[in-house]
Motif scaffolding. Structure first.
Motif, PDB file in Angstrom:
ATOM      1  N   LEU A 151      30.603  31.905  31.186  1.00 41.11           N
ATOM      2  CA  LEU A 151      30.729  32.799  32.805  1.00 41.11           C
ATOM      3  C   LEU A 151      31.840  32.022  33.725  1.00 41.11           C
ATOM      4  CD1 LEU A 151      27.291  33.682  34.774  1.00 41.11           C
ATOM      5  CD2 LEU A 151      28.430  35.077  32.972  1.00 41.11           C
ATOM      6  N   ALA A 152      31.832  31.093  34.185  1.00 35.95           N
ATOM      7  CA  ALA A 152      32.963  29.948  34.388  1.00 35.95           C
ATOM      8  C   ALA A 152      34.238  30.008  34.231  1.00 35.95           C
ATOM      9  CB  ALA A 152      32.449  28.526  34.527  1.00 35.95           C
ATOM     10  N   GLY A 153      33.833  29.828  32.430  1.00 34.87           N
ATOM     11  CA  GLY A 153      34.977  30.274  31.077  1.00 34.87           C
ATOM     12  C   GLY A 153      36.169  31.184  31.724  1.00 34.87           C
ATOM     13  N   VAL A 154      35.419  32.425  30.739  1.00 38.89           N
ATOM     14  CA  VAL A 154      35.748  33.735  31.695  1.00 38.89           C
ATOM     15  C   VAL A 154      36.544  34.386  32.585  1.00 38.89           C
ATOM     16  CG1 VAL A 154      35.775  35.902  31.278  1.00 38.89           C
ATOM     17  CG2 VAL A 154      34.689  34.901  29.172  1.00 38.89           C
ATOM     18  N   MET A 155      36.012  33.634  33.878  1.00 42.25           N
ATOM     19  CA  MET A 155      36.094  34.118  35.291  1.00 42.25           C
ATOM     20  C   MET A 155      37.302  33.706  35.705  1.00 42.25           C
ATOM     21  SD  MET A 155      32.531  34.676  37.463  1.00 42.25           S
ATOM     22  CE  MET A 155      31.979  33.038  38.114  1.00 42.25           C
ATOM     23  N   ALA A 156      37.359  32.017  34.919  1.00 48.86           N
ATOM     24  CA  ALA A 156      38.890  31.272  34.927  1.00 48.86           C
ATOM     25  C   ALA A 156      39.818  31.898  34.448  1.00 48.86           C
ATOM     26  CB  ALA A 156      38.055  29.696  35.069  1.00 48.86           C
ATOM     27  N   ALA A 157      39.754  32.671  33.499  1.00 49.76           N
ATOM     28  CA  ALA A 157      41.166  33.076  32.440  1.00 49.76           C
ATOM     29  C   ALA A 157      41.340  34.414  33.292  1.00 49.76           C
ATOM     30  CB  ALA A 157      40.185  33.504  31.649  1.00 49.76           C
ATOM     31  N   ALA A 158      40.442  34.760  34.206  1.00 50.45           N
ATOM     32  CA  ALA A 158      40.731  36.248  34.747  1.00 50.45           C
ATOM     33  C   ALA A 158      41.525  35.455  36.163  1.00 50.45           C
ATOM     34  CB  ALA A 158      39.491  37.201  35.211  1.00 50.45           C
ATOM     35  N   GLY A 159      40.655  34.725  36.799  1.00 52.63           N
ATOM     36  CA  GLY A 159      41.243  33.987  38.232  1.00 52.63           C
ATOM     37  C   GLY A 159      42.268  33.609  38.112  1.00 52.63           C
ATOM     38  N   ALA A 160      43.526  32.650  36.499  1.00 54.85           N
ATOM     39  CA  ALA A 160      44.292  31.941  36.328  1.00 54.85           C
ATOM     40  C   ALA A 160      44.983  33.635  36.070  1.00 54.85           C
ATOM     41  CB  ALA A 160      43.368  31.254  35.185  1.00 54.85           C
ATOM     42  N   GLU A 161      44.882  34.292  35.515  1.00 55.06           N
ATOM     43  CA  GLU A 161      45.532  35.273  36.044  1.00 55.06           C
ATOM     44  C   GLU A 161      46.467  36.228  36.154  1.00 55.06           C
ATOM     45  OE1 GLU A 161      47.433  36.120  32.490  1.00 55.06           O
ATOM     46  OE2 GLU A 161      46.448  36.201  30.662  1.00 55.06           O
ATOM     47  N   VAL A 162      45.468  36.065  37.329  1.00 47.03           N
ATOM     48  CA  VAL A 162      46.029  36.562  39.218  1.00 47.03           C
ATOM     49  C   VAL A 162      46.416  35.645  39.576  1.00 47.03           C
ATOM     50  CG1 VAL A 162      44.868  37.409  41.244  1.00 47.03           C
ATOM     51  CG2 VAL A 162      44.090  38.007  38.716  1.00 47.03           C
ATOM     52  N   VAL A 163      46.430  34.688  39.446  1.00 49.23           N
ATOM     53  CA  VAL A 163      46.876  33.803  40.089  1.00 49.23           C
ATOM     54  C   VAL A 163      48.987  33.282  39.407  1.00 49.23           C
ATOM     55  CG1 VAL A 163      47.063  31.033  40.510  1.00 49.23           C
ATOM     56  CG2 VAL A 163      45.100  32.715  40.734  1.00 49.23           C
ATOM     57  N   MET A 164      48.311  33.220  38.293  1.00 52.72           N
ATOM     58  CA  MET A 164      49.827  33.124  37.213  1.00 52.72           C
ATOM     59  C   MET A 164      50.994  34.389  37.391  1.00 52.72           C
ATOM     60  SD  MET A 164      50.859  30.517  35.407  1.00 52.72           S
ATOM     61  CE  MET A 164      52.200  31.113  34.395  1.00 52.72           C
ATOM     62  N   ALA A 165      50.033  35.591  37.623  1.00 50.14           N
ATOM     63  CA  ALA A 165      51.054  37.153  38.190  1.00 50.14           C
ATOM     64  C   ALA A 165      51.301  36.691  39.903  1.00 50.14           C
ATOM     65  CB  ALA A 165      49.974  38.155  38.169  1.00 50.14           C
ATOM     66  N   SER A 166      50.372  36.159  39.989  1.00 47.22           N
ATOM     67  CA  SER A 166      51.290  35.994  41.711  1.00 47.22           C
ATOM     68  C   SER A 166      52.765  35.398  42.432  1.00 47.22           C
ATOM     69  CB  SER A 166      49.687  35.849  42.705  1.00 47.22           C
ATOM     70  OG  SER A 166      48.560  37.195  42.601  1.00 47.22           O
ATOM     71  N   GLN A 217      53.684  37.619  32.431  1.00 43.22           N
ATOM     72  CA  GLN A 217      53.480  37.749  30.763  1.00 43.22           C
ATOM     73  C   GLN A 217      51.785  37.767  31.021  1.00 43.22           C
ATOM     74  OE1 GLN A 217      55.145  35.622  28.394  1.00 43.22           O
ATOM     75  NE2 GLN A 217      56.022  33.821  29.889  1.00 43.22           N
ATOM     76  N   GLY A 218      50.993  38.341  29.806  1.00 41.82           N
ATOM     77  CA  GLY A 218      49.440  38.165  29.497  1.00 41.82           C
ATOM     78  C   GLY A 218      49.106  37.027  28.998  1.00 41.82           C
ATOM     79  N   HIS A 219      47.714  36.284  28.449  1.00 38.82           N
ATOM     80  CA  HIS A 219      48.197  35.065  27.579  1.00 38.82           C
ATOM     81  C   HIS A 219      46.301  34.759  27.548  1.00 38.82           C
ATOM     82  CE1 HIS A 219      50.184  33.539  31.220  1.00 38.82           C
ATOM     83  NE2 HIS A 219      51.338  33.232  30.590  1.00 38.82           N
ATOM     84  N   SER A 220      46.630  35.147  26.089  1.00 43.39           N
ATOM     85  CA  SER A 220      45.841  36.062  25.099  1.00 43.39           C
ATOM     86  C   SER A 220      45.055  34.749  24.835  1.00 43.39           C
ATOM     87  CB  SER A 220      46.375  36.916  24.310  1.00 43.39           C
ATOM     88  OG  SER A 220      46.872  36.278  23.559  1.00 43.39           O
ATOM     89  N   MET A 221      45.081  34.021  24.528  1.00 42.59           N
ATOM     90  CA  MET A 221      44.629  32.576  23.838  1.00 42.59           C
ATOM     91  C   MET A 221      43.270  31.618  25.302  1.00 42.59           C
ATOM     92  SD  MET A 221      45.047  32.030  21.095  1.00 42.59           S
ATOM     93  CE  MET A 221      44.394  30.161  21.504  1.00 42.59           C
ATOM     94  N   LEU A 222      44.086  32.500  26.459  1.00 40.89           N
ATOM     95  CA  LEU A 222      43.402  31.002  27.452  1.00 40.89           C
ATOM     96  C   LEU A 222      41.992  31.988  27.596  1.00 40.89           C
ATOM     97  CD1 LEU A 222      44.183  29.628  29.827  1.00 40.89           C
ATOM     98  CD2 LEU A 222      44.883  32.167  31.379  1.00 40.89           C
ATOM     99  N   TRP A 223      41.527  33.381  27.150  1.00 37.65           N
ATOM    100  CA  TRP A 223      40.485  33.687  27.162  1.00 37.65           C
ATOM    101  C   TRP A 223      39.171  33.437  26.704  1.00 37.65           C
ATOM    102  CZ3 TRP A 223      38.743  37.404  31.220  1.00 37.65           C
ATOM    103  CH2 TRP A 223      40.623  38.117  31.785  1.00 37.65           C
ATOM    104  N   LEU A 224      40.416  32.648  25.267  1.00 35.23           N
ATOM    105  CA  LEU A 224      39.573  32.018  24.155  1.00 35.23           C
ATOM    106  C   LEU A 224      39.242  30.309  24.204  1.00 35.23           C
ATOM    107  CD1 LEU A 224      37.624  31.576  21.533  1.00 35.23           C
ATOM    108  CD2 LEU A 224      40.691  32.084  20.084  1.00 35.23           C
ATOM    109  N   VAL A 225      40.147  29.970  24.808  1.00 35.66           N
ATOM    110  CA  VAL A 225      40.532  28.483  25.586  1.00 35.66           C
ATOM    111  C   VAL A 225      39.802  28.311  26.480  1.00 35.66           C
ATOM    112  CG1 VAL A 225      41.680  26.372  25.470  1.00 35.66           C
ATOM    113  CG2 VAL A 225      42.530  28.214  24.120  1.00 35.66           C
ATOM    114  N   LEU A 226      39.270  28.783  27.679  1.00 39.01           N
ATOM    115  CA  LEU A 226      38.593  27.854  29.080  1.00 39.01           C
ATOM    116  C   LEU A 226      36.868  28.250  28.269  1.00 39.01           C
ATOM    117  CD1 LEU A 226      40.546  29.021  32.313  1.00 39.01           C
ATOM    118  CD2 LEU A 226      40.692  27.052  31.006  1.00 39.01           C
TER     119      LEU A 226
END
Length: 814
Positions: free
Chosen positions: A754-769, A780-789
């Motif tokens: 759960l933490a890994g998936v939510m961290a990926a979503a949060g990181a995308e939001v922070v990066m976009a901001s 830009q999106g980071h598809s590998m992030l959803w697997l790596v975290l």
């Protein structure tokens, strides 16, 4: 504990000595050593990172200022006022002047349009000027004439020959090997000629109406430079140039500064969280000891003396260990940069030492103080009834004012940092709620018993579980943000000057010479761009509205000058179509940036003037243009029917490798009317800056990620430590070791995923901001992030549980 009641019979020195011994024993044999370790790591990380930040920033600033030949430059279309120079000298600044103009240079055999720079003997104040004649020089002296390399073949001269600049016939002293003041704009460059300012008058080249640019260069302390800028009111045609305003290079340096500051802030944030968690754990484990002391007669005053001595020793040990470790870490961080860092290195000064100790102190005061205030208030009855509740000491929360006030002073009006803080605070709440919501959804599924027990335990304490999930998620998110920012910035900078970028521009190619010129390049194996016809013209109206009616000062920069216009049947391969379609008749494609500034939309009618001849075209498409790729780029590209009948010259860019240098001179000799802009020196210098900054940011990112991993490991370790009593209870109620082990693995596995998936979503939001409002870069999106975290989170859980599960289950034997 009986020693406490015996202290009244001892003398004051004896009591002090005994208290010191108890404090020392508690420090190393109690639970306070993890706090010492956390504090040591904070000091070490902040010292190492701050030291490297100071050095890297000084290097970047020095490189940026080397490219403008001074610490600060004043550019004017009119002669520099003596009052400005006098004021600069009164502030203790070093001053140099330059007069720059374009004119024709004549030799006995040839002539060439050149850019003449008349400088004094102090030029440059920054950077390197290398002049090679009978020997090497680094300053221009009266009576000397220095030519760029290409002019020797273009003018067919050698050192000692005469070259006429205006009315003056000057003897060629030698060639310009290296000079500062390089620019990304190829259209602003002509072959350079350097003369001394004292020889300017005899040239007679400056007449009323001449297009002349004047520059004053200043070098000195930043405070004096800022004071000078504030004292001068700029008139039309005047501007200040610094390392942060020099085009794309300035943007790169400013963004690198932002990243350095953000990384330092995030490392401090994560290290602070590690310390606070460790202190909370320490307080929770020492409640029984403090209650026992109170039951034996220890007063709050005595407890504070006991704890204060521990903290003083702890901070002293952490300071020595942290600074030593930080110095070593800073040295190790510099090892990957050894080949690109200058020698000698810039001094780091006392800032890293003061910053690391101050940050540690500001963090420790509330981080430790709040926990200890609650600990000291623990009632004596806690000895026999550990679950007893007692009133919380809310006065301790006033200690938070110290780091908050420091943050206000540090960040000031830095919207970038406040945006990051506000975003992180909001995300913590959202992530906690989201995590609990996902757990509630998972409980509806059909799982085996261990997973059901794990989900039940997580949802049984929503506040604690939500805080734990939010902390774990935000830790993973922060380390992801540090690394992704580094990756996205480096990817953007690679477009500033790619490794295979063109480094020579050829302009003013006549239509008759175009095919022959292209054949020479192609037969020589030179990588080149497409060729483009170029006509100079002005945009004068949009939808019949006169764009030149407003004053010159209020116009957009693109309306104050002639623009390079071209036409093509197809879109350039290095441009991206954003809106509309590529037309074939009566159309014009517009670069998206100028379209946004001028309010141009699809279907608008644009009117241009070329040599006083008006013509119009309809906007059929909007394009994204990367101006830094060293290829021919244009604001406006027309369909051929609009402009093909107008007289034009041709332009292209190409790449010359080291072994092809002779080709540049050959082209200059065989095509004397073609203007060659050789940008190889500039390219080499920009590549060096990019290499330094890229490696530095990679090292800093690695340190930031390491701090994040330390925080995650601390979170997991403390969480498992708090499970010891619960595991004993399960065992007492008859649960087997396998059932307990399976439940623990399931619980932390679920939380890790759960933490890994939510961290990926949060990181995308922070990066976009950050990209939109901070660095102003494309999102830009980071598809590998959803697997790596999630995988990283699971790996850390496996490491921690494997290292602790045996110890947790050990007491259950027998």
């Amino acid at each position: 504990m009986s020693e406490i009641s015996d202290t009244r019979a001892l003398s004051k020195p004896q009591r002090s000595s005994m208290l010191l011994k108890w404090s020392w024993r508690e420090l190393w044999h109690g639970q306070l050593w993890p706090v010492a370790v956390a504090l040591t790591l904070i000091i070490a990380c902040v010292f190492a990172l701050a030291a490297l930040v100071v050095r890297v920033e000084k290097i970047m600033v020095d490189q940026g200022r080397s490219m403008i030949a001074a610490d600060l430059v004043f550019r004017s279309a009119d002669p520099i006022e003596p009052s400005l120079l006098a004021q600069a000298q009164s502030l203790g600044l070093t001053v140099s002047q330059q007069t720059r103009f374009g004119t024709m240079a004549f030799s006995d055999e040839q002539m060439q349009l050149v850019s003449v720079k008349a400088v004094d003997s102090r030029f440059p104040l920054r950077g390197e000027l290398v002049l090679e004649g009978d020997r090497r020089h680094n300053q221009v002296r009266p009576g000397e004439l220095w030519l760029s390399e290409r002019l020797f073949s273009l003018l067919a001269v050698q050192p000692g020959d005469l070259v006429s600049i205006g009315d003056a016939a000057l003897t060629v002293s030698g060639r310009i090997v290296t000079e500062p003041e390089l620019s990304f704009n190829p259209f602003s460059q002509m072959p350079a000629v350097l003369i001394h300012a004292s020889d300017l008058a005899q040239t007679g080249a400056i007449q009323p109406g001449s297009r002349v640019r004047f520059r004053a260069y200043f070098s000195g302390e930043d405070a004096q430079l800022e004071q000078l800028q504030q004292a001068i009111t700029l008139a039309p045609g005047q501007r200040w140039i610094s390392e942060t305003t020099q085009g794309r290079t300035g943007e790169m340096i400013e963004r690198a500064r932002q990243y350095l500051s953000l990384t330092l802030f995030l490392v401090i944030l994560m290290a602070t969280a590690t310390l606070v968690l460790t202190c909370l754990h320490y307080s929770a484990t020492r409640v029984a000891a403090v209650a026992m002391m109170k039951s034996l007669g220890a007063s709050k005053r005595w407890l504070w003396r006991w704890l204060t001595r521990q903290l003083a020793m702890l901070f002293s040990i952490a300071a020595v260990a942290g600074l030593s470790l930080g110095w070593l870490l800073e040295f190790l961080l510099r090892l990957p940069l050894a080949d690109v860092l200058p020698d000698p290195l810039p001094e780091m000064g006392l800032m890293p030492l003061a910053a690391s100790l101050l940050v540690a102190l500001l963090v420790a005061v509330p981080g430790i103080g709040i926990s200890l205030l609650r600990l000291v208030d623990a009632p004596a009855i806690s000895v026999i009834q550990q679950q007893v509740a007692w009133p919380k000491n809310r006065r301790g929360y006033a200690l938070i004012v110290l780091p908050v006030a420091a943050a206000l002073l540090w960040f000031g009006s830095n919207k970038f940092m406040w945006l990051t803080l506000a975003g992180l605070a909001a995300l913590l709440v959202v992530l906690a709620a989201l995590g609990l919501g996902l757990v509630a959804l998972l409980k509806r599924g059909a799982w085996r018993s261990a997973v059901r027990l794990a989900l039940s335990r997580i949802s049984r304490s929503p506040l604690a579980s939500g805080a734990q999930l939010a902390a774990l998620t935000s830790s993973l998110m922060l380390l992801a943000v540090i690394w992704l920012l580094r990756t996205d910035l480096l990817a953007d900078w690679q477009q500033t000057l790619p490794a295979d970028a063109p480094n020579v521009f050829a302009l003013n190619i006549s239509p008759q010479e175009r095919e022959r010129y292209l054949d020479v390049l192609d037969n020589s194996g030179v990588a080149r761009s497409d060729s483009y016809p170029v006509i100079r013209g002005r945009l004068t109206a949009i939808n019949q509205q006169d764009m030149l009616a407003v004053s010159r000062e209020e116009r957009d920069e693109s309306l104050r000058r002639e623009l390079n216009l071209t036409w093509r049947e197809s879109i350039p391969v290095h441009n991206t179509l954003l809106e509309g379609t590529w037309a074939t008749q009566s159309g014009v494609s517009v670069e998206s940036g100028i379209a946004e500034r001028l309010g141009i939309a699809l279907g608008d009618e644009l009117t241009f003037h070329v040599n006083s001849q008006p013509f119009s075209a309809t906007v059929t498409s909007l394009r994204e243009v990367e101006w830094r790729n060293m290829r021919p780029n244009f604001y406006f590209i027309f369909t051929p029917d609009v402009m093909a009948a107008l007289p034009a010259t041709w332009l292209l860019s190409f790449r010359i490798e080291a072994e092809q240098s002779a080709l540049v001179n050959r082209l200059g000799r065989d095509f004397p009317t073609v203007t060659l802009l050789d940008l190889r020196i500039m390219a080499t210098r920009i590549q060096a800056i990019l290499q330094q900054v890229s490696l530095s940011l990679s090292v800093l990112a690695a340190l930031g990620v390491s701090s994040g991993l330390l925080l995650v490991l601390t979170l997991l370790r403390l969480s498992l430590s708090q499970r010891e009593q619960e595991i004993q209870l399960y065992r007492t109620l008859g649960a087997s070791r396998k059932r307990i082990s399976d439940t623990v693995w399931s619980e932390y596995g679920i939380m890790a995923l759960l933490a890994g998936v939510m961290a990926a979503a949060g990181a995308e939001v922070v990066m976009a901001s950050l990209m939109i409002w901070g660095f102003e870069l494309p999102v830009q999106g980071h598809s590998m992030l959803w697997l790596v975290l999630p995988l990283l989170s699971l790996m850390l859980v496996v490491v921690i549980i494997r290292s602790m599960i045996r110890k947790l289950l050990q007491p259950l034997k027998g």
